[in-house]
Design an enzyme around this catalytic site. Structure first.
Site, PDB file in Angstrom:
ATOM      1  CG  PHE A  78      -1.996   0.981   1.218  1.00 16.18           C
ATOM      2  CD1 PHE A  78      -3.158   0.753   0.506  1.00 16.18           C
ATOM      3  CD2 PHE A  78      -1.872   2.174   1.917  1.00 16.18           C
ATOM      4  CE1 PHE A  78      -4.189   1.694   0.493  1.00 16.18           C
ATOM      5  CE2 PHE A  78      -2.889   3.118   1.905  1.00 16.18           C
ATOM      6  CZ  PHE A  78      -4.052   2.879   1.195  1.00 16.18           C
ATOM      7  CG  ASP A 130      -0.289  -2.890   7.037  1.00 15.80           C
ATOM      8  OD1 ASP A 130      -1.404  -3.246   7.456  1.00 15.80           O
ATOM      9  OD2 ASP A 130      -0.035  -1.730   6.648  1.00 15.80           O
ATOM     10  CE1 TYR A 190      -9.476   2.211   6.911  1.00 15.78           C
ATOM     11  CE2 TYR A 190      -8.569   3.142   8.926  1.00 15.78           C
ATOM     12  CZ  TYR A 190      -8.431   2.817   7.597  1.00 15.78           C
ATOM     13  OH  TYR A 190      -7.245   3.075   6.939  1.00 15.78           O
ATOM     14  CE  LYS A 191      -8.136  -0.494   4.761  1.00 13.20           C
ATOM     15  NZ  LYS A 191      -6.671  -0.490   4.586  1.00 13.20           N
ATOM     16  NE  ARG A 194     -10.348  -2.763  -2.819  1.00  6.47           N
ATOM     17  CZ  ARG A 194      -9.752  -2.149  -1.800  1.00  6.47           C
ATOM     18  NH1 ARG A 194      -8.560  -2.553  -1.386  1.00  6.47           N
ATOM     19  NH2 ARG A 194     -10.306  -1.118  -1.212  1.00  6.47           N
TER      20      ARG A 194
HETATM   21  C1  LIG Z   1      -6.016   0.864   4.486  1.00  4.11           C
HETATM   22  C2  LIG Z   1      -4.544   0.803   4.554  1.00  4.11           C
HETATM   23  C3  LIG Z   1      -3.784   1.864   5.075  1.00  4.11           C
HETATM   24  C4  LIG Z   1      -4.444   3.161   5.479  1.00  4.11           C
HETATM   25  O1  LIG Z   1      -3.726   3.837   6.460  1.00  4.11           O
HETATM   26  P1  LIG Z   1      -4.424   4.963   7.345  1.00  4.11           P
HETATM   27  O2  LIG Z   1      -3.334   5.650   8.039  1.00  4.11           O
HETATM   28  O3  LIG Z   1      -5.383   4.260   8.263  1.00  4.11           O
HETATM   29  O4  LIG Z   1      -5.184   5.867   6.423  1.00  4.11           O
HETATM   30  C5  LIG Z   1      -2.421   1.707   5.181  1.00  4.11           C
HETATM   31  N1  LIG Z   1      -1.809   0.562   4.799  1.00  4.11           N
HETATM   32  C6  LIG Z   1      -2.512  -0.470   4.272  1.00  4.11           C
HETATM   33  C7  LIG Z   1      -1.804  -1.713   3.859  1.00  4.11           C
HETATM   34  C8  LIG Z   1      -3.884  -0.385   4.120  1.00  4.11           C
HETATM   35  O5  LIG Z   1      -4.578  -1.386   3.576  1.00  4.11           O
END
Ligand SMILES: *Cc1c(COP(=O)(O)O)cnc(C)c1O
Length: 397
Positions: A113, A184, A209-210, A356
């Site tokens: 990400f 992660d 939040y996911k 997705r």
């Molecule tokens: C959703 C996601 C994020 C988002 O990070 P935030 O700081 O919560 O906005 C970061 N890394 C990964 C791998 C994600 O899937």
């Protein structure tokens, strides 16, 4: 066996909507609104600043962390909540590099990400002196570990394709090479069984939040393995991670164990939402959720491939090699997704060409899978996506 009709009743989902985006933002847990209302009125409203002591606000980040710990194989007292995932990535990386002196490479994969890679790049730039981020293709990670690798930073489930890394094997390979690991779990926690302690992970981070349904901006979490808990020297040395915050000492002394991963004032209202959202796990088994998610995603792939020849599967075909989402590629993916959303089937689009769909058995069943595949087939067969309003890009895709 988990009763999925009972878990479904925990969520408020608008009538008629097929919500296949719980992998990006989980739906509202029915109990959350009442819980937050109660915290606002009976705690914040009635007790004001007394809430910190009288309502247990100060302990809430660790208590909620322990509940998440039970879903990711982390022992009690090894998970802390707070901040956002991007911040927790930075915090874990800084700690891991500091614990592995002399090694200056953060190794990650090119599918990670962007925020994780940006955070790693920013930290390396700040440290200077040869610190750098190296990214390789996901399948090349093990071979790219070297005597320079300080930390292996990987997201277990790829946000675009759903490809699943082997956490235990890659952690063992990293340790063999003398590197620490930061995993992660953004698309793993609440989606599939995770065993951070069993896999030997050094650090793990994730958002809530996911698949954990804490609502927009819900706090993130960080896991620190027991063997490092008292050795970490926090770079984000906030006052609430201090051994004695209310001594107001000029010098920082890290708090005990996982307490030192706290930074500043915790978001009590979002933590209350998360706490309520986690109640569903009292009646849901993560192994059952995983088995059901595989059943649903296999059925979706079969239905879409039978009826939508123009869509190419972008996820691994073997369900054991993917997380809880299924992605398809199409050059007009954005417009196709907008046409689907207009029909009440909510997935999302990830540049450049990924449609997705997240499968979240706590509130999605086979009827939704069939409905979504039928709507997608109709959009593809009729070309209904090919309209200017479906091509107009919104700020969030
Ligand atoms: C959703 C996601 C994020 C988002 O990070 P935030 O700081 O919560 O906005 C970061 N890394 C990964 C791998 C994600 O899937």
């Amino acid at each position: 066996m988990t009763d999925f009709a009972a878990t479904r009743a925990h969520f408020a989902i608008p009538e008629g909507l097929i919500y296949l985006d719980g992998n990006s933002l989980g739906p509202l847990p029915v109990a959350a609104a009442a819980r937050v209302g109660a915290v606002m009125r009976a705690e914040w409203g009635a007790r004001l600043i007394g809430g910190w002591n009288e309502a247990g606000w100060m302990d809430l980040p660790a208590r909620v962390g322990d509940r998440i710990g039970r879903l990711i194989g982390a022992p009690a007292g090894s998970v802390m909540t707070g901040d956002t995932l991007s911040i927790k990535v930075w915090q874990a990386l800084a700690a891991a590099l500091d614990l592995n002196p002399g090694r200056r490479v953060i190794l990650s994969d090119s599918g990670n990400f962007p925020s994780d890679l940006y955070m790693a790049g920013g930290l390396a730039r700040l440290l200077g002196e040869g610190f750098r981020l190296v990214t390789v293709a996901p399948e090349a990670v093990a071979g790219a570990l070297s005597a320079e690798t300080g930390v292996l930073l990987l997201t277990e489930v790829d946000y675009r394709t759903g490809r699943l890394h082997d956490m235990a094997a890659l952690t063992a390979a990293a340790h063999e090479a003398g590197a620490l690991t930061v995993w992660d779990l953004a698309h793993s926690a609440g989606a599939l069984p995770v065993d951070v302690a069993g896999a030997g992970a050094d650090f793990a981070v994730g958002c809530t939040y996911k698949y954990l349904n804490s609502g927009p901006g819900g706090p993130a979490f960080i896991y620190v393995a027991r063997r490092w808990a008292e050795a970490v020297r926090p770079a984000l040395a906030g006052w609430l991670g201090h051994e004695a915050p209310f001594a107001f000492e000029p010098d920082y002394r890290p708090g005990r164990g996982i307490e030192r991963m706290r930074v500043g004032t915790p978001p009590i209202l979002q933590l209350a939402t998360l706490d309520a959202a986690l109640d569903v796990w009292e009646i849901a088994d993560i192994g059952d959720v995983r088995a059901r998610s595989i059943e649903l995603s296999q059925a979706f792939i079969a239905a879409v491939e039978a009826r939508c020849p123009g869509l190419a599967l972008a996820s691994p075909r073997d369900p054991r090699a993917r997380g809880s989402q299924v992605s398809f590629r199409h050059p007009e993916g954005y417009a196709i997704m907008q046409a689907l959303i207009a029909r009440g089937v909510i997935g999302d689009f990830r540049a450049p060409d990924i449609l997705r769909f997240g499968f979240t058995p706590l509130f999605i069943g086979m009827a939704e899978v069939k409905g979504a595949a039928a709507a997608l087939a109709e959009v593809m067969a009729t070309g209904a996506w090919d309209r200017p309003e479906f091509r107009a890009r919104s700020r969030v895709t």
